[in-house]
Design a protein around this motif. Structure first.
Motif, PDB file in Angstrom:
ATOM      1  N   PHE A  87       0.844  -1.194   0.000  1.00 54.13           N
ATOM      2  CA  PHE A  87       0.000   0.000   0.000  1.00 54.13           C
ATOM      3  C   PHE A  87       0.879   1.244   0.000  1.00 54.13           C
ATOM      4  CE2 PHE A  87      -3.253  -2.947   1.097  1.00 54.13           C
ATOM      5  CZ  PHE A  87      -4.456  -2.336   0.783  1.00 54.13           C
ATOM      6  N   GLU A  88       0.302   2.368  -0.416  1.00 54.39           N
ATOM      7  CA  GLU A  88       0.987   3.656  -0.372  1.00 54.39           C
ATOM      8  C   GLU A  88       0.135   4.629   0.428  1.00 54.39           C
ATOM      9  OE1 GLU A  88       1.705   5.099  -4.303  1.00 54.39           O
ATOM     10  OE2 GLU A  88       2.747   3.273  -4.909  1.00 54.39           O
ATOM     11  N   GLU A  89       0.787   5.378   1.310  1.00 52.78           N
ATOM     12  CA  GLU A  89       0.056   6.380   2.080  1.00 52.78           C
ATOM     13  C   GLU A  89      -0.217   7.592   1.187  1.00 52.78           C
ATOM     14  OE1 GLU A  89       0.171   8.049   6.551  1.00 52.78           O
ATOM     15  OE2 GLU A  89       2.048   8.300   5.455  1.00 52.78           O
ATOM     16  N   ARG A  90      -1.468   8.048   1.162  1.00 55.59           N
ATOM     17  CA  ARG A  90      -1.886   9.230   0.388  1.00 55.59           C
ATOM     18  C   ARG A  90      -1.963  10.471   1.250  1.00 55.59           C
ATOM     19  NH1 ARG A  90      -6.584  10.448  -0.811  1.00 55.59           N
ATOM     20  NH2 ARG A  90      -6.214  11.794  -2.555  1.00 55.59           N
ATOM     21  N   VAL A  91      -2.666  10.339   2.385  1.00 56.66           N
ATOM     22  CA  VAL A  91      -2.945  11.480   3.240  1.00 56.66           C
ATOM     23  C   VAL A  91      -2.811  11.034   4.694  1.00 56.66           C
ATOM     24  CG1 VAL A  91      -4.714  13.136   3.989  1.00 56.66           C
ATOM     25  CG2 VAL A  91      -4.566  12.493   1.579  1.00 56.66           C
ATOM     26  N   ARG A  92      -2.166  11.857   5.493  1.00 60.44           N
ATOM     27  CA  ARG A  92      -2.032  11.603   6.934  1.00 60.44           C
ATOM     28  C   ARG A  92      -2.821  12.665   7.680  1.00 60.44           C
ATOM     29  NH1 ARG A  92       3.839  11.143   9.715  1.00 60.44           N
ATOM     30  NH2 ARG A  92       3.974   9.610   8.050  1.00 60.44           N
ATOM     31  N   VAL A  93      -3.706  12.240   8.571  1.00 58.62           N
ATOM     32  CA  VAL A  93      -4.506  13.168   9.377  1.00 58.62           C
ATOM     33  C   VAL A  93      -4.045  13.013  10.816  1.00 58.62           C
ATOM     34  CG1 VAL A  93      -6.819  13.858  10.095  1.00 58.62           C
ATOM     35  CG2 VAL A  93      -6.456  12.914   7.797  1.00 58.62           C
ATOM     36  N   GLY A  94      -3.292  13.965  11.313  1.00 62.49           N
ATOM     37  CA  GLY A  94      -2.718  13.865  12.648  1.00 62.49           C
ATOM     38  C   GLY A  94      -1.606  12.827  12.663  1.00 62.49           C
ATOM     39  N   GLU A  95      -0.848  12.801  13.726  1.00 61.74           N
ATOM     40  CA  GLU A  95       0.281  11.874  13.780  1.00 61.74           C
ATOM     41  C   GLU A  95      -0.157  10.424  13.931  1.00 61.74           C
ATOM     42  OE1 GLU A  95       3.870  10.315  13.389  1.00 61.74           O
ATOM     43  OE2 GLU A  95       3.267  12.331  12.887  1.00 61.74           O
ATOM     44  N   ASN A  96      -1.156  10.176  14.764  1.00 64.04           N
ATOM     45  CA  ASN A  96      -1.575   8.783  14.989  1.00 64.04           C
ATOM     46  C   ASN A  96      -3.098   8.666  14.994  1.00 64.04           C
ATOM     47  OD1 ASN A  96      -0.719   6.092  15.363  1.00 64.04           O
ATOM     48  ND2 ASN A  96      -1.289   6.186  17.504  1.00 64.04           N
ATOM     49  N   HIS A  97      -3.771   9.495  14.186  1.00 62.30           N
ATOM     50  CA  HIS A  97      -5.242   9.479  14.170  1.00 62.30           C
ATOM     51  C   HIS A  97      -5.792   8.678  12.994  1.00 62.30           C
ATOM     52  CE1 HIS A  97      -9.395  10.650  14.299  1.00 62.30           C
ATOM     53  NE2 HIS A  97      -9.308  11.305  13.159  1.00 62.30           N
ATOM     54  N   ARG A  98      -5.324   8.972  11.794  1.00 57.69           N
ATOM     55  CA  ARG A  98      -5.933   8.376  10.608  1.00 57.69           C
ATOM     56  C   ARG A  98      -4.982   8.529   9.434  1.00 57.69           C
ATOM     57  NH1 ARG A  98     -11.890   7.963   9.043  1.00 57.69           N
ATOM     58  NH2 ARG A  98     -12.060   7.671  11.241  1.00 57.69           N
ATOM     59  N   SER A  99      -5.091   7.581   8.489  1.00 58.60           N
ATOM     60  CA  SER A  99      -4.300   7.653   7.266  1.00 58.60           C
ATOM     61  C   SER A  99      -5.132   7.108   6.124  1.00 58.60           C
ATOM     62  CB  SER A  99      -3.006   6.842   7.415  1.00 58.60           C
ATOM     63  OG  SER A  99      -2.262   6.898   6.219  1.00 58.60           O
ATOM     64  N   GLN A 100      -5.008   7.735   4.966  1.00 60.22           N
ATOM     65  CA  GLN A 100      -5.623   7.205   3.751  1.00 60.22           C
ATOM     66  C   GLN A 100      -4.526   6.477   2.979  1.00 60.22           C
ATOM     67  OE1 GLN A 100      -7.456  10.254   1.400  1.00 60.22           O
ATOM     68  NE2 GLN A 100      -8.425  11.189   3.189  1.00 60.22           N
ATOM     69  N   MET A 101      -4.825   5.246   2.583  1.00 56.16           N
ATOM     70  CA  MET A 101      -3.849   4.453   1.847  1.00 56.16           C
ATOM     71  C   MET A 101      -4.457   4.018   0.520  1.00 56.16           C
ATOM     72  SD  MET A 101      -1.797   2.446   4.777  1.00 56.16           S
ATOM     73  CE  MET A 101      -0.355   2.508   3.738  1.00 56.16           C
ATOM     74  N   ARG A 102      -3.591   3.726  -0.437  1.00 60.50           N
ATOM     75  CA  ARG A 102      -4.036   3.369  -1.780  1.00 60.50           C
ATOM     76  C   ARG A 102      -3.300   2.129  -2.252  1.00 60.50           C
ATOM     77  NH1 ARG A 102      -7.530   5.098  -4.746  1.00 60.50           N
ATOM     78  NH2 ARG A 102      -7.536   5.130  -6.958  1.00 60.50           N
ATOM     79  N   PHE A 103      -4.037   1.270  -2.973  1.00 54.40           N
ATOM     80  CA  PHE A 103      -3.454   0.103  -3.644  1.00 54.40           C
ATOM     81  C   PHE A 103      -4.163  -0.004  -4.978  1.00 54.40           C
ATOM     82  CE2 PHE A 103      -2.938  -4.260  -4.880  1.00 54.40           C
ATOM     83  CZ  PHE A 103      -1.651  -4.580  -4.471  1.00 54.40           C
ATOM     84  N   GLY A 104      -3.441   0.193  -6.081  1.00 54.31           N
ATOM     85  CA  GLY A 104      -4.083   0.187  -7.389  1.00 54.31           C
ATOM     86  C   GLY A 104      -5.142   1.266  -7.436  1.00 54.31           C
TER      87      GLY A 104
END
Length: 137
Positions: free
Chosen positions: A34-51
């Motif tokens: 997976f690749e991280e797209r967007v990070r929201v806060g340091e340890n709150h949430r992350s958007q990840m992408r695969f294909g």
């Protein structure tokens, strides 16, 4: 549908809860690609992408809980180009393998693995075009 460059573009977006979002992002990148797209806060949430698929990695705050060991209440299926190569990467990164790559009569090669928090993942590769009528009973 409107586009928001700060939001995932997939139509269906799984949200998985992890006790440590940063550790989960690092692990999902190393093990599953997976690749991280967007990070929201340091340890709150992350958007990840695969294909062309998206995943939200969320913390355990509010009403969210991590998985319970040895229980599956939901799983994620991801389409890959080469299930055997993907399996090798996941195993090398420490994924807990539930099922090794297996060819099924419905035209898919699949393997299953648990991630560092215990979520169940199925990775699937199409190996044949099978008529759905073959499975009607």
């Amino acid at each position: 549908m409107r586009i928001n460059r700060s939001a995932p573009i997939a139509t269906v977006i799984p949200v998985l809860t992890y006790p440590d979002v940063r550790a989960a992002v690092a692990w999902l990148t190393a093990a599953f690609g997976f690749e991280e797209r967007v990070r929201v806060g340091e340890n709150h949430r992350s958007q990840m992408r695969f294909g062309d698929g998206d995943l939200i990695v969320a913390d355990t705050g509010s009403h969210r809980s991590p998985p319970v060991p040895d229980q599956v209440v939901a799983s994620v299926m991801v389409r890959v180009e080469d299930a055997r190569a993907h399996f090798a990467r996941a195993r090398a990164a420490g994924a807990s393998i539930v099922m090794e790559p297996t060819d099924f009569e419905y035209g898919e090669r699949q393997y299953e693995a648990r991630d560092l928090a215990g979520h169940l993942w199925t990775f699937t590769e199409t190996i044949a075009d099978v008529d759905p009528a073959a499975f009607r009973h």
